[in-house]
Design a protein around this motif. Structure first.
Motif, PDB file in Angstrom:
ATOM      1  N   GLN A  32       0.850  -1.184   0.000  1.00 15.60           N
ATOM      2  CA  GLN A  32       0.000   0.000   0.000  1.00 15.60           C
ATOM      3  C   GLN A  32       0.885   1.234   0.000  1.00 15.60           C
ATOM      4  O   GLN A  32       2.061   1.164   0.368  1.00 15.60           O
ATOM      5  N   GLU A  69      -6.934  -8.533   5.141  1.00 19.26           N
ATOM      6  CA  GLU A  69      -7.502  -9.334   4.065  1.00 19.26           C
ATOM      7  C   GLU A  69      -6.763  -8.999   2.774  1.00 19.26           C
ATOM      8  O   GLU A  69      -6.564  -7.828   2.463  1.00 19.26           O
ATOM      9  N   PHE A  70      -6.382 -10.046   2.063  1.00 20.73           N
ATOM     10  CA  PHE A  70      -5.662  -9.848   0.813  1.00 20.73           C
ATOM     11  C   PHE A  70      -6.643  -9.803  -0.351  1.00 20.73           C
ATOM     12  O   PHE A  70      -7.523 -10.653  -0.472  1.00 20.73           O
ATOM     13  N   ASP A  71      -6.492  -8.802  -1.195  1.00 16.03           N
ATOM     14  CA  ASP A  71      -7.299  -8.665  -2.415  1.00 16.03           C
ATOM     15  C   ASP A  71      -6.428  -9.122  -3.588  1.00 16.03           C
ATOM     16  O   ASP A  71      -5.549  -8.382  -4.033  1.00 16.03           O
ATOM     17  N   PRO A  72      -6.647 -10.341  -4.081  1.00 21.76           N
ATOM     18  CA  PRO A  72      -5.794 -10.852  -5.162  1.00 21.76           C
ATOM     19  C   PRO A  72      -5.925 -10.054  -6.453  1.00 21.76           C
ATOM     20  O   PRO A  72      -4.976  -9.978  -7.228  1.00 21.76           O
ATOM     21  N   GLN A  73      -7.091  -9.449  -6.674  1.00 23.55           N
ATOM     22  CA  GLN A  73      -7.297  -8.642  -7.882  1.00 23.55           C
ATOM     23  C   GLN A  73      -6.352  -7.436  -7.885  1.00 23.55           C
ATOM     24  O   GLN A  73      -5.714  -7.133  -8.890  1.00 23.55           O
ATOM     25  N   ALA A  74      -6.294  -6.752  -6.740  1.00 20.44           N
ATOM     26  CA  ALA A  74      -5.476  -5.544  -6.635  1.00 20.44           C
ATOM     27  C   ALA A  74      -4.045  -5.859  -6.220  1.00 20.44           C
ATOM     28  O   ALA A  74      -3.158  -5.016  -6.347  1.00 20.44           O
ATOM     29  N   ARG A  76      -3.094  -6.287  -3.129  1.00 26.44           N
ATOM     30  CA  ARG A  76      -2.853  -5.482  -1.922  1.00 26.44           C
ATOM     31  C   ARG A  76      -3.633  -6.053  -0.740  1.00 26.44           C
ATOM     32  O   ARG A  76      -4.615  -6.752  -0.909  1.00 26.44           O
ATOM     33  N   TRP A  77      -3.154  -5.666   0.427  1.00 25.51           N
ATOM     34  CA  TRP A  77      -3.827  -6.023   1.666  1.00 25.51           C
ATOM     35  C   TRP A  77      -4.732  -4.868   2.078  1.00 25.51           C
ATOM     36  O   TRP A  77      -4.418  -3.702   1.854  1.00 25.51           O
ATOM     37  N   HIS A  78      -5.851  -5.223   2.735  1.00 28.01           N
ATOM     38  CA  HIS A  78      -6.793  -4.224   3.248  1.00 28.01           C
ATOM     39  C   HIS A  78      -7.096  -4.538   4.705  1.00 28.01           C
ATOM     40  O   HIS A  78      -6.963  -5.687   5.140  1.00 28.01           O
ATOM     41  N   TRP A  79      -7.527  -3.534   5.436  1.00 29.31           N
ATOM     42  CA  TRP A  79      -7.855  -3.693   6.839  1.00 29.31           C
ATOM     43  C   TRP A  79      -8.875  -2.637   7.232  1.00 29.31           C
ATOM     44  O   TRP A  79      -9.066  -1.647   6.529  1.00 29.31           O
TER      45      TRP A  79
END
Length: 198
Positions: A32, A69-74, A76-79
């Motif tokens: 990020q 949580e990992f977004d495989p599309q992007a 990137r990790w999100h929280w």
């Protein structure tokens, strides 16, 4: 230890991480940009005082709790910062590590309490004698602590501890100089304090 055996040892003192350091760590780890990571970095700094070990342990724990949580599309990790804040993790590294130890099953807890009396580094044979267990039983019981990053092992590949037949594992362990060490003095202190309160 190594100092008494005349080995050349270099002690590295890690200063507390500042917000900028934690933000950069998060940026590199979570793929990020730094502005996205800044609020999380501020919270981690507030909770950990910038203690590098505690920052690492808390990040591992937050991930295990499913707060990243990992977004495989992007890629990137999100929280969710509010969810992390609600989790109410302690600001005290010793208290946090004590909680990590209490999350272990009873037998690994007991073994780490005994090991804490031995020292920061402990030999498998000595812990087996002190606990009155076979080497294989001790090693298997310490597997969860190894997985959680509370201790490290040397002298044999940790994957070999998964050998199911006790006699085979016992022979293998007897033929190697297997040692463990607490990954931080606060983990050893927490195990020792659990023994004192038992």
């Amino acid at each position: 230890g190594l100092h008494e055996k005349n080995y050349q040892v270099t002690d590295l003192k890690l200063a507390p991480l500042v917000n900028r350091d934690i933000a950069q760590l998060l940026t590199d780890t979570l793929s990020q940009d730094i502005s996205t990571c800044q609020d999380l970095a501020n919270m981690l700094h507030e909770r950990t005082g910038g203690n590098p070990f505690f920052v690492h342990q808390l990040l591992l724990h937050l991930n295990k709790e499913g707060l990243f949580e990992f977004d495989p599309q992007a890629g990137r990790w999100h929280w969710s910062l509010p969810r992390i804040a609600e989790a109410g993790y302690t600001n005290d590294v010793a208290e946090f590590m004590a909680g990590q130890l209490l999350a272990l099953p009873p037998e690994p807890q007991r073994l780490l309490q005994i090991a804490a009396c031995i020292g920061g580094e402990f030999h498998l044979d000595l812990l087996a004698q002190a606990s009155q267990l076979l080497r294989a039983e001790v090693a298997r019981n310490l597997w969860t602590a190894l997985e959680k990053g509370l201790i490290s092992m040397s002298g044999i590949d940790s994957g070999l501890l998964l050998i199911e037949e006790t006699a085979t594992l016992e022979r293998l362990l007897r033929s190697h100089d297997v040692r463990f060490r607490f990954n931080h003095d606060r983990i050893q202190e927490a195990a020792d304090q659990q023994l004192d309160s038992a």
